[in-house]
Design a protein around this motif. Structure first.
Motif, mmCIF file in Angstrom:
data_model
loop_
_atom_site.group_PDB
_atom_site.id
_atom_site.type_symbol
_atom_site.label_atom_id
_atom_site.label_comp_id
_atom_site.label_asym_id
_atom_site.label_seq_id
_atom_site.Cartn_x
_atom_site.Cartn_y
_atom_site.Cartn_z
ATOM 1 N N UNK A 82 0.673 -1.081 -0.044
ATOM 2 C CA UNK A 82 -0.060 -0.035 -0.043
ATOM 3 C C UNK A 82 0.908 1.333 -0.038
ATOM 4 N N UNK A 83 1.577 1.484 -1.064
ATOM 5 C CA UNK A 83 2.645 2.467 -1.048
ATOM 6 C C UNK A 83 1.877 3.695 -1.096
ATOM 7 N N UNK A 84 0.755 3.787 -1.557
ATOM 8 C CA UNK A 84 -0.283 5.122 -1.621
ATOM 9 C C UNK A 84 -0.169 5.788 -0.269
ATOM 10 N N UNK A 85 -0.163 5.215 0.752
ATOM 11 C CA UNK A 85 -0.258 5.794 1.956
ATOM 12 C C UNK A 85 0.901 5.965 3.019
ATOM 13 N N UNK A 86 1.814 4.959 2.736
ATOM 14 C CA UNK A 86 3.033 5.105 3.559
ATOM 15 C C UNK A 86 3.947 5.957 2.877
ATOM 16 N N UNK A 87 4.049 6.313 1.688
ATOM 17 C CA UNK A 87 5.005 7.361 1.031
ATOM 18 C C UNK A 87 4.422 8.780 1.185
ATOM 19 N N UNK A 88 5.375 9.479 1.359
ATOM 20 C CA UNK A 88 4.931 10.961 1.369
ATOM 21 C C UNK A 88 4.215 11.389 0.258
ATOM 22 N N UNK A 89 3.244 12.181 0.463
ATOM 23 C CA UNK A 89 2.408 12.802 -0.652
ATOM 24 C C UNK A 89 3.516 13.635 -1.729
ATOM 25 N N UNK A 90 3.511 13.087 -3.012
ATOM 26 C CA UNK A 90 4.278 13.956 -3.964
ATOM 27 C C UNK A 90 5.285 14.874 -3.464
ATOM 28 N N UNK A 91 6.572 14.477 -3.475
ATOM 29 C CA UNK A 91 7.732 15.350 -3.395
ATOM 30 C C UNK A 91 7.658 16.435 -4.106
ATOM 31 N N UNK A 92 7.059 16.395 -5.413
ATOM 32 C CA UNK A 92 6.865 17.780 -6.063
ATOM 33 C C UNK A 92 6.243 18.823 -5.380
ATOM 34 N N UNK A 93 5.338 18.482 -4.607
ATOM 35 C CA UNK A 93 4.555 19.511 -4.157
ATOM 36 C C UNK A 93 5.485 20.756 -3.493
ATOM 37 N N UNK A 94 6.177 20.186 -2.557
ATOM 38 C CA UNK A 94 6.992 21.259 -2.062
ATOM 39 C C UNK A 94 7.681 22.310 -3.060
ATOM 40 N N UNK A 95 8.388 21.504 -4.119
ATOM 41 C CA UNK A 95 8.977 22.471 -5.164
ATOM 42 C C UNK A 95 7.876 23.547 -5.812
ATOM 43 N N UNK A 96 6.711 22.825 -6.288
ATOM 44 C CA UNK A 96 5.856 23.539 -6.916
ATOM 45 C C UNK A 96 5.348 24.740 -6.030
ATOM 46 N N UNK A 97 5.200 24.373 -4.671
ATOM 47 C CA UNK A 97 4.649 25.459 -3.748
ATOM 48 C C UNK A 97 5.579 26.473 -3.482
ATOM 49 N N UNK A 98 7.015 26.258 -3.847
ATOM 50 C CA UNK A 98 7.915 27.221 -3.580
ATOM 51 C C UNK A 98 7.845 28.180 -4.767
ATOM 52 N N UNK A 99 7.932 27.517 -6.219
ATOM 53 C CA UNK A 99 7.625 28.457 -7.289
ATOM 54 C C UNK A 99 6.351 29.161 -7.336
#
Lengths: 246, 246, 246, 246
Positions: free
Chosen positions: C9-26
């Motif tokens: 069940x990798x959907x739940x244990x992995x952090x939600x999309x790494x990319x989020x943080x970068x996109x949030x910064x941009x």
């Protein structure tokens, strides 16, 4: 059902529900009592039975009239107890519209609430440059004339038609045009009340229109639909709530 | 804008956007190519520029036609890459409707999607006993005739009109009647495709109608609106997706 | 992720999309430029490519950040031309929230827009007497404290929780509580801007809350949902539109 | 209300409505009677008063339980006459869920109906390539395992979580995760009934999921939201309608 009902299409040639007229009249009678303060805000309405006796109409007719008053926000039902006055409409509503016609005007608002937000959403997605300038022109004129407290029925209608046309689907404009007479009557009543209203009310009406135009220009479909729903709901409330200042 | 535009009401007397016809034609041309398999499912469409050259029309006309094909689920845009065929419509769509008329039929479906779910919701809240039996009669006839694979345009239309009338707001019926010719054409095309379709498809169409009637009878307003939206969306998809069996 | 994804069940244990943080910064970087007036209202944004070069991030990250700015009403895309500044957010938004956190606050508003109107609709249908008095108490305190220009984060949150609880479905309250920290941060930013705002803005915020409570009390489900949507949309706009006075 | 209610935040520390449990129990008792056929489909329910006497609970508790049974489509109210059984739930619902827990499962479905269509709409607008393949993988596994009539609780949940995550707003996933236990219990009950059901039912459930995935892939936001609403509504109906074969 076997004797050719479909070919004669009875749904369309017969008049739309006879009962409508009666229910509309009872709607108007009860509304008059509330507008005149004879049933006060917060007070309990007579029972269905009593209303039916008083106006010599059947219970289903009364039930329909009360259901409409509820849908239009005039009364509120409390389960197993009865109906209570939620809002007292301004006397102007009766004066400008005529008691028997108020129910019809409200149905016009109800139908517009189905069609216009959908049209506004599509307008935001599809409006061509000339659609946008048509909306802006209508808005600019509307603002100016409203502030001068002149009648703006045609301009208000023109704004809403410009949005409907900007949907890129001519059927929306045609549907609105179907209710043109009722729509203009409804707009006329609302404006009569607005023009004798406060400056804030005039500014509120202008802001509601401007927000719709802005959302369409910004290609914000969800926003345009929401703001159109809000505008129509507020318009309905303005004509039915005597206490409302804005 | 100063020379009396409002009084002459140019919004209504001028024909609705000339451009419509051209865009509808381009819509039809591209649709034909897809239906004929000349642009395969999943394949990339020619660019706006290429389409504009090929059919000697302006870019805005092409853009509008493509936007409609997207809204109608025929193509899908991928940001910064181009448009791709999402679904190949059955050849019957072109044969029964005529390529130039498909865009118009789709706009009819779009407008119905705004009006009919709202009407169905109100029908669930307000239908009188005679409204319910009118809906049930239309449904019973519809089921029987559909299973015999006979044409049911009038009956299908009658069902939808019965729901609109049950809303207790005559404007909904009037609005549908405004699009009567287009609606019946659209129903005709859908039925032509259904009648040559599988038994499952016929049962699916019947079930969609029955679920709407059931929700109205059960006074389930949200359900009735949702099921009407679902029915109209599925109907639209049935006429545009050649692979669809049900 | 290739070895047995479903069972672990990798959907739940992995952090939600790494990319989020970068996109949030941009998102935050571009927002800062707009808030500071370095890209003016109405002006064209640099291209995706230029932004990607400037901040040394991939195109998908830029595309995501721009898509969010569009969804949040800050910029508007014109097909085939580029993105333009729609609104300049007040500098206070950056100051109070921190540029990197604005994207997160906006997502909080977006999620609330899904949950709270549904909860308000059910509250109108189901609120028990003690639910109604809880809503009214929260409202009364909110009005009083807002007019004194004191912080009302807890009270604002309490009002919204009272509505969620009145839905009679504890899950709505639990879902809101899930975003408690973000919600209170978002409320905090909005209030900071409101408290330094005009009297009209304070009255507008109060009116929006009061209308929701009134619709719930009047058992007007559609109205309550619409007014909650309107309130949340306006709240979002207030924090992103520097020119807005109300 | 004067002694510092806001600071202690009583809304959150106190248990959510005590009454819930009682109303849930009455809901379960009445449901058992209907499932067992002791109150037949179409038959009139005992009055509020009678139910209140029989189970020794207050009228408000009965009223709440009946309102929920109505919202869940089990009974239907006729104005001024009483409540009637609309659907007989399959005995399996009681067996698999336990009568006292059915009301809770239904509330879970209700909350999902608020959150998941909104998430599906955003997923259609924003899903990145890896989001789409995650949805497709979950779908492929779901189809295969469902057809083998093996339990698929985790896979069904994984599909819905994959959609929620594809919304690009982590809060949607977090909100669903908040109801993880209840959601999986609800999915478990639905699947138990589906697995002993017809092949058509299994195919219908698969089709509903596939349509959602297809709409997301085609960037059809409105469609994805509608199809998610339809799926959840059908799921609710499948567990509450014993006569339903598909």
């Amino acid at each position: 059902m076997n004797d050719a009902p479909a070919s004669q299409d009875p749904l369309l040639i017969q008049p739309i529900r006879k009962r409508e007229t009666l229910a509309d009249q009872i709607y108007g009678r009860v509304l008059e009592l509330i507008a005149a303060g004879q049933i006060a805000e917060g007070a309990k309405l007579p029972s269905e039975h009593q209303i039916s006796e008083r106006f010599s109409v059947s219970r289903p007719v009364v039930r329909e009239a009360l259901a409409r008053l509820r849908d239009d926000g005039i009364i509120v039902a409390r389960h197993g107890i009865g109906s209570f006055v939620r809002r007292r409409p301004p006397q102007g509503l009766i004066d400008y519209a005529g008691a028997d016609d108020v129910a019809g005007l409200m149905r016009c608002m109800e139908a517009r609430l189905a069609v216009e937000p959908a049209a506004a959403r599509l307008a935001a997605l599809r409006a061509a440059p000339d659609d946008l300038s048509r909306i802006d022109s209508a808005l600019a004129e509307l603002e100016q004339v409203m502030r001068s407290r002149e009648p703006v029925i045609e301009l208000d209608f023109a704004f809403h038609m410009a949005v409907a046309r900007a949907s890129g689907n001519e059927i929306f404009a045609r549907m609105l045009d179907t209710t043109r007479a009722q729509m203009q009557a409804a707009i006329g009543v609302a404006q009569s009340l607005t023009r004798i209203g406060t400056d804030q009310r005039i500014e509120a009406v202008i802001t509601e229109h401007r927000q719709i135009a802005e959302a369409i220009r910004a290609r914000d479909g969800e926003g345009a639909a929401l703001l159109m729903s809000y505008h129509l709901t507020q318009a309905r409330q303005r004509v039915t709530d005597q206490r409302r200042r804005v």
